[in-house]
Design an enzyme around this catalytic site. Structure first.
Site, PDB file in Angstrom:
ATOM      1  CG  ASP A  31      -2.139   0.870   1.075  1.00  0.00           C
ATOM      2  OD1 ASP A  31      -1.988   2.062   0.730  1.00  0.00           O
ATOM      3  OD2 ASP A  31      -3.249   0.364   1.310  1.00  0.00           O
ATOM      4  CB  ALA A  73      -3.795  -1.123  -4.761  1.00  0.00           C
ATOM      5  CB  ALA A  74      -8.389   0.613  -7.367  1.00  0.00           C
ATOM      6  CE1 TYR A 140     -12.865   2.392  -9.531  1.00  0.00           C
ATOM      7  CE2 TYR A 140     -15.258   2.270  -9.555  1.00  0.00           C
ATOM      8  CZ  TYR A 140     -14.049   1.837  -9.080  1.00  0.00           C
ATOM      9  OH  TYR A 140     -14.005   0.838  -8.142  1.00  0.00           O
ATOM     10  CE  LYS A 144     -11.149  -1.143  -9.779  1.00  0.00           C
ATOM     11  NZ  LYS A 144     -10.237  -2.020  -9.025  1.00  0.00           N
ATOM     12  CG  ASN A 169     -22.695   1.776  -4.680  1.00  0.00           C
ATOM     13  OD1 ASN A 169     -22.759   1.304  -5.814  1.00  0.00           O
ATOM     14  ND2 ASN A 169     -22.547   3.068  -4.454  1.00  0.00           N
ATOM     15  CB  VAL A 183     -23.777   7.621  -0.504  1.00  0.00           C
ATOM     16  CG1 VAL A 183     -24.297   6.194  -0.635  1.00  0.00           C
ATOM     17  CG2 VAL A 183     -24.910   8.589  -0.224  1.00  0.00           C
ATOM     18  NE  ARG A 207     -25.102   4.530  -7.715  1.00  0.00           N
ATOM     19  CZ  ARG A 207     -25.799   5.174  -8.649  1.00  0.00           C
ATOM     20  NH1 ARG A 207     -27.005   4.728  -8.993  1.00  0.00           N
ATOM     21  NH2 ARG A 207     -25.316   6.251  -9.223  1.00  0.00           N
TER      22      ARG A 207
END
Length: 303
Positions: A31, A73-74, A140, A144, A169, A183, A207
């Protein structure tokens, strides 16, 4: 078993690290701590400071020779991906290629954290299946999806074992109060401060909210199952942001008011995932309902 968790100091990664340690696995965290927080991890965990997109990442994995690499990781911010797609691509595409190269050299299986964002906008409010058309509505999701394609070809070209998990989500304890993906955390943070809830758009966008501990279980299931396949990890239930706000206020037994801001570029109107394939192949089903997850989270954040 020796494993590497990239992004292991992040929200999902740190929960996964703890679960792996409880199993008795040897865990190494990779990381750069740009968004991760080492305080999320138990003391004594081996953390290597390295950005996934750096060339040294492949060499590091090859030298450690883990049985499994969980690649979390992203760059996950939807807004950031729209503003800076090149940064998004470097992290999510180049970073994945470095990890894939390392897995090739080490003979490791790759468990890749992807997103429902690869699908884009739902048609007719139907749940996405793994075979659904891929039409990312933001950089994004596109980054991916490109990363997934490289992984798939890595399996064909190099024989790299892999499983791809496409998350809905994700929410739960430890999530930062920023970004659309957070959110739930944003609402909890505003409630804790006695502030109005901020909603982008009209709040009727919906979502599929899946608890982080269910996501961790999906990663553990992917260790021995699902090789060469992609799986949706969600509940199949779409909840509007307005309804989510109602539920959060009900837990607080108070109304905080709402501020409606402009809709954000790249946001899909509706997204929910069918996880039937994960149930059949991985033996995974979501175990924590949204009401139970929110109730647990409210107790943790307001104690």
């Amino acid at each position: 078993m020796r494993v590497i968790v990239t992004g292991g100091a992040g929200f999902i990664g740190s929960r996964l690290v703890r679960a792996l340690l409880e199993r008795g696995d040897e865990v190494i965290v990779l990381d750069d701590l740009s968004t991760g927080d080492p305080r999320r991890l138990p003391s004594g965990v081996d953390i290597r400071l390295l950005r996934a997109e750096e060339a040294d990442t492949a060499d590091f994995i090859a030298a450690i020779r883990p049985q499994i690499v969980f690649h979390l990781a992203a760059q996950v911010g939807m807004g950031s991906s729209v503003k800076n797609p090149a940064d998004d691509g470097r992290s999510n595409i180049i970073g994945t290629l470095r990890v894939l190269e390392g897995c090739r050299e080490a003979g490791s299986k790759l468990v890749f954290s992807s997103t429902s964002g690869v699908y884009g906008e739902a048609v007719g409010n139907r749940p996405f299946r793994e075979s659904s058309l891929k039409r990312p509505s933001a950089p994004y999701g596109l980054s991916k999806w490109v990363a997934e394609q490289y992984i798939d070809y890595g399996g064909k070209w190099w024989g790299v074992a892999y499983t791809i998990l496409r998350y809905a989500n994700v929410y739960g304890p430890g999530q930062a109060a920023r970004g659309e993906g957070g959110v739930v955390a944003c609402f909890m943070d505003r409630i804790g401060s006695g502030l109005p809830l901020i909603i982008h758009g009209d709040g009727e966008q919906s979502r599929d909210f899946v608890h982080v501990d269910d996501v961790v279980r999906a990663n553990l299931a992917a260790i021995a199952k699902g090789n060469g396949e992609a799986f949706n990890i969600g509940t199949g239930i779409a909840t509007s942001i307005n309804l989510l706000a109602d539920r959060c206020e009900r837990l607080a037994a108070a109304s905080f008011g709402r501020i409606y801001e402009p809709e954000r570029s790249g946001d899909a109107r509706c997204s929910r995932l069918s996880s039937g394939k994960a149930a059949t192949v991985l033996g995974w089903k979501p175990a924590i309902s949204l009401d139970d997850g929110l109730s647990q989270l409210f107790k943790v954040t307001n104690r």
